[in-house]
Scaffold this motif. Structure first.
Motif, PDB file in Angstrom:
ATOM      1  N   PHE A 101     -41.370   6.973 -38.345  1.00 22.65           N
ATOM      2  CA  PHE A 101     -40.658   7.876 -39.264  1.00 22.65           C
ATOM      3  C   PHE A 101     -39.206   7.445 -39.421  1.00 22.65           C
ATOM      4  CE2 PHE A 101     -38.180  11.566 -40.381  1.00 22.65           C
ATOM      5  CZ  PHE A 101     -38.966  12.256 -41.289  1.00 22.65           C
ATOM      6  N   GLN A 102     -38.544   7.136 -38.310  1.00 21.80           N
ATOM      7  CA  GLN A 102     -37.136   6.752 -38.365  1.00 21.80           C
ATOM      8  C   GLN A 102     -36.944   5.429 -39.110  1.00 21.80           C
ATOM      9  OE1 GLN A 102     -35.703   9.802 -37.699  1.00 21.80           O
ATOM     10  NE2 GLN A 102     -34.063   8.492 -36.940  1.00 21.80           N
ATOM     11  N   ILE A 103     -37.877   4.499 -38.924  1.00 17.82           N
ATOM     12  CA  ILE A 103     -37.785   3.230 -39.649  1.00 17.82           C
ATOM     13  C   ILE A 103     -37.909   3.471 -41.155  1.00 17.82           C
ATOM     14  CG2 ILE A 103     -38.921   1.009 -40.054  1.00 17.82           C
ATOM     15  CD1 ILE A 103     -39.693   1.033 -37.059  1.00 17.82           C
ATOM     16  N   ALA A 104     -38.860   4.320 -41.548  1.00 15.95           N
ATOM     17  CA  ALA A 104     -39.019   4.644 -42.971  1.00 15.95           C
ATOM     18  C   ALA A 104     -37.762   5.290 -43.532  1.00 15.95           C
ATOM     19  CB  ALA A 104     -40.219   5.565 -43.165  1.00 15.95           C
ATOM     20  N   LYS A 105     -37.168   6.146 -42.754  1.00 17.92           N
ATOM     21  CA  LYS A 105     -35.944   6.845 -43.185  1.00 17.92           C
ATOM     22  C   LYS A 105     -34.799   5.852 -43.407  1.00 17.92           C
ATOM     23  CE  LYS A 105     -33.237  10.909 -41.809  1.00 17.92           C
ATOM     24  NZ  LYS A 105     -33.095  11.958 -40.749  1.00 17.92           N
ATOM     25  N   GLU A 106     -34.730   4.823 -42.568  1.00 18.93           N
ATOM     26  CA  GLU A 106     -33.678   3.810 -42.680  1.00 18.93           C
ATOM     27  C   GLU A 106     -33.956   2.838 -43.829  1.00 18.93           C
ATOM     28  OE1 GLU A 106     -33.545   1.811 -38.944  1.00 18.93           O
ATOM     29  OE2 GLU A 106     -33.289   3.675 -37.804  1.00 18.93           O
ATOM     30  N   VAL A 107     -35.201   2.378 -43.928  1.00 18.78           N
ATOM     31  CA  VAL A 107     -35.525   1.289 -44.847  1.00 18.78           C
ATOM     32  C   VAL A 107     -35.730   1.766 -46.279  1.00 18.78           C
ATOM     33  CG1 VAL A 107     -37.274  -0.467 -45.394  1.00 18.78           C
ATOM     34  CG2 VAL A 107     -36.524  -0.143 -43.031  1.00 18.78           C
ATOM     35  N   CYS A 108     -36.441   2.875 -46.442  1.00 20.75           N
ATOM     36  CA  CYS A 108     -36.755   3.342 -47.805  1.00 20.75           C
ATOM     37  C   CYS A 108     -36.573   4.859 -47.895  1.00 20.75           C
ATOM     38  CB  CYS A 108     -38.168   2.934 -48.206  1.00 20.75           C
ATOM     39  SG  CYS A 108     -39.432   3.174 -46.938  1.00 20.75           S
ATOM     40  N   PRO A 109     -35.346   5.342 -47.762  1.00 25.95           N
ATOM     41  CA  PRO A 109     -35.100   6.798 -47.754  1.00 25.95           C
ATOM     42  C   PRO A 109     -35.486   7.475 -49.062  1.00 25.95           C
ATOM     43  CG  PRO A 109     -33.038   5.578 -47.961  1.00 25.95           C
ATOM     44  CD  PRO A 109     -34.100   4.567 -47.648  1.00 25.95           C
ATOM     45  N   GLU A 110     -35.595   6.704 -50.144  1.00 21.79           N
ATOM     46  CA  GLU A 110     -35.940   7.302 -51.441  1.00 21.79           C
ATOM     47  C   GLU A 110     -37.420   7.658 -51.537  1.00 21.79           C
ATOM     48  OE1 GLU A 110     -36.554   2.857 -51.851  1.00 21.79           O
ATOM     49  OE2 GLU A 110     -35.187   4.224 -50.797  1.00 21.79           O
ATOM     50  N   ILE A 111     -38.258   7.140 -50.645  1.00 23.81           N
ATOM     51  CA  ILE A 111     -39.687   7.460 -50.645  1.00 23.81           C
ATOM     52  C   ILE A 111     -39.927   8.676 -49.750  1.00 23.81           C
ATOM     53  CG2 ILE A 111     -42.012   6.636 -50.119  1.00 23.81           C
ATOM     54  CD1 ILE A 111     -41.034   3.786 -50.547  1.00 23.81           C
ATOM     55  N   GLU A 112     -40.617   9.685 -50.272  1.00 27.38           N
ATOM     56  CA  GLU A 112     -40.897  10.887 -49.474  1.00 27.38           C
ATOM     57  C   GLU A 112     -41.632  10.525 -48.192  1.00 27.38           C
ATOM     58  OE1 GLU A 112     -43.068  13.874 -51.581  1.00 27.38           O
ATOM     59  OE2 GLU A 112     -41.548  14.095 -53.147  1.00 27.38           O
ATOM     60  N   ARG A 113     -41.371  11.302 -47.136  1.00 27.49           N
ATOM     61  CA  ARG A 113     -42.071  11.137 -45.869  1.00 27.49           C
ATOM     62  C   ARG A 113     -42.900  12.376 -45.586  1.00 27.49           C
ATOM     63  NH1 ARG A 113     -37.281   9.294 -46.023  1.00 27.49           N
ATOM     64  NH2 ARG A 113     -36.257  11.141 -45.187  1.00 27.49           N
ATOM     65  N   HIS A 114     -44.204  12.169 -45.429  1.00 31.51           N
ATOM     66  CA  HIS A 114     -45.139  13.236 -45.105  1.00 31.51           C
ATOM     67  C   HIS A 114     -45.640  13.030 -43.678  1.00 31.51           C
ATOM     68  CE1 HIS A 114     -46.263  13.726 -49.669  1.00 31.51           C
ATOM     69  NE2 HIS A 114     -44.982  13.921 -49.431  1.00 31.51           N
ATOM     70  N   ILE A 115     -45.809  14.104 -42.948  1.00 28.58           N
ATOM     71  CA  ILE A 115     -46.209  14.018 -41.540  1.00 28.58           C
ATOM     72  C   ILE A 115     -47.717  14.199 -41.432  1.00 28.58           C
ATOM     73  CG2 ILE A 115     -45.856  14.901 -39.217  1.00 28.58           C
ATOM     74  CD1 ILE A 115     -43.415  13.539 -40.596  1.00 28.58           C
ATOM     75  N   SER A 116     -48.382  13.203 -40.877  1.00 31.94           N
ATOM     76  CA  SER A 116     -49.839  13.156 -40.782  1.00 31.94           C
ATOM     77  C   SER A 116     -50.384  14.250 -39.865  1.00 31.94           C
ATOM     78  CB  SER A 116     -50.258  11.788 -40.242  1.00 31.94           C
ATOM     79  OG  SER A 116     -51.623  11.755 -39.918  1.00 31.94           O
ATOM     80  N   THR A 117     -51.644  14.646 -40.123  1.00 33.24           N
ATOM     81  CA  THR A 117     -52.347  15.554 -39.208  1.00 33.24           C
ATOM     82  C   THR A 117     -52.420  14.966 -37.803  1.00 33.24           C
ATOM     83  OG1 THR A 117     -54.350  16.901 -38.980  1.00 33.24           O
ATOM     84  CG2 THR A 117     -54.670  14.634 -39.653  1.00 33.24           C
ATOM     85  N   GLN A 118     -52.325  13.640 -37.698  1.00 36.91           N
ATOM     86  CA  GLN A 118     -52.366  12.949 -36.413  1.00 36.91           C
ATOM     87  C   GLN A 118     -51.228  13.383 -35.490  1.00 36.91           C
ATOM     88  OE1 GLN A 118     -54.937  11.070 -36.088  1.00 36.91           O
ATOM     89  NE2 GLN A 118     -54.635   9.809 -34.279  1.00 36.91           N
TER      90      GLN A 118
END
Length: 408
Positions: A101-118
């Motif tokens: 999650f943190q890597i996604a936030k740093e690299v591509c903050p413009e793409i929404e982040r959804h939290i998996s059922t996992q």
């Protein structure tokens, strides 16, 4: 009342296009790494780019799964993968691991982040935690009841979205976290390589009788003590609409285009009918039930939505799928002779009656009048799957119509 998104899975570019045409509001897919369906065909970067383009042209969103539980060796690869996705531009990433999650936030903050059922999201505090970190949506654990989901909705902001599985295979382990596969075969379910040992047949061995296996019979085929029925909420759309869920999610990134088309168009119509007029939904319930039973399934349950399932509702005695229709192919372009291209998926013959399955809900019986290969040679039958053929079915068709055959 919220108008929910219908979120449909796709195992390949072909299936993504079917999902879009047959009624999805959004499609979720996996790339070639970092998702929990390693055995699915999954998407190359080129296919992903084409799929996103096609979906966006039809007003449909695309989410990419990156929901493994990452180990140290995964993190640099995850960063490079997200750098590539940044250029392609999916609408959201589905993530379970905080490091990912943190890597996604740093690299591509413009793409929404959804939290998996996992990630085992079972309470509103967890939803608020993820929102504070920048998540747009949280997928509820499959173990939640509708009442618990309603309580979450009351305790989170309106702009924090709830996504919930409403149809498909269930896992006997808590929201998908399972060590059985790793223990038995060395293949990690939490890294996308599950061998589904919960579907296997088991016996009991008594301590003082090594090598003597005692079957635990429930019927003549034995028992499958971990094996769940499939979730199906087609008869309970009004309850789902009242719960505050933003996205109705279909399980099935390993399934065929026939399965995806059947489930997508059935839930599409059921949701739209219920929003238009609940009486219309009630009148059409027999049609929804009939259509949803046309694709492969194990038997159905409502899972945990109405409380903890009784044992006879949750445990299933066989891992055999019920199969009423065989998938033959997807209609493609029309040639200069008026024949339609398909990539054949199963055997069929000239003179055989098959069915055209259309996105609007129509199922049209037709007789195969002619089959030709790519060189224009006439064929009496098409025995070899995966070859490109041209068909005369005696009527006009549309691209992405599904061809199927009903089994006895």
């Amino acid at each position: 009342m919220r108008k929910p998104e219908l979120l449909v899975p796709a195992s390949s570019l072909e299936v993504l296009k079917v999902a879009v045409i047959f009624g999805a509001d959004a499609v979720y897919i996996g790339g070639e790494a970092f998702g929990l369906r390693a055995k699915a065909k999954n998407f190359s970067m080129e296919d992903m780019k084409e799929g996103i383009r096609f979906a966006h042209e039809h007003g449909v969103r695309v989410y990419v799964t990156a929901n493994i539980l990452a180990h140290n060796k995964d993190l640099e690869g995850v960063r490079a993968y997200f750098e590539e996705l940044k250029e392609i531009g999916p609408d959201a990433l589905i993530i379970s691991d905080p490091g990912v999650f943190q890597i996604a936030k740093e690299v591509c903050p413009e793409i929404e982040r959804h939290i998996s059922t996992q990630a085992n999201n079972t309470n509103y505090g967890t939803y608020l935690f993820w929102q504070a970190l920048g998540a747009k949506r949280v997928v509820s654990a499959r173990e939640l009841s509708l009442e618990e989901i309603k309580e979450i909705r009351r305790n989170i902001p309106d702009d924090l979205e709830i996504e919930t599985f409403i149809h498909g295979a269930m896992c006997i382990s808590y929201s998908g976290r399972c060590l059985l596969s790793n223990y038995f075969t060395g293949r990690d379910a939490n890294q996308g390589a599950c061998t589904h040992p919960c579907r296997w047949k088991y016996a009991v061995m008594e301590e003082s009788r090594p090598g003597e296996y005692l079957p635990v019979y429930e019927n003549e085929r034995g028992t499958f003590i971990f094996n769940s029925k499939d979730l199906c909420m087609i008869e309970h759309i009004p309850d789902l609409l009242e719960s505050g869920i933003d996205s109705f999610k279909i399980e099935g990134r390993m399934k065929t285009a026939l399965y995806v088309a059947t489930v997508a168009r059935t839930y599409r119509r059921a949701i739209d009918d219920c929003l238009k007029d609940p009486k219309l939904y009630e009148e059409n319930l027999p049609w929804y039930r009939d259509q949803i039973s046309n694709c492969t399934y194990r038997q159905f349950t409502t899972g945990f939505f109405y409380g903890k399932p009784e044992s006879d509702a949750q445990i299933y005695d066989s891992n055999t799928y019920v199969k009423e229709y065989t998938y033959l192919g997807i209609v493609g372009e029309r040639d200069e002779n008026g024949h339609y291209a398909i990539e054949q998926r199963n055997k069929f013959s000239v003179g055989e009656q098959i069915e055209i399955m259309k996105p609007n809900g129509a199922n049209i019986p037709v007789t195969v009048r002619g089959i030709w290969d790519e060189q224009g040679n006439a064929m009496e039958s098409a025995p070899h799957p995966k070859q490109k053929l041209f068909l005369d079915l005696g009527m006009e068709m549309d691209e992405f119509d599904i061809l199927r055959r009903q089994e006895e």
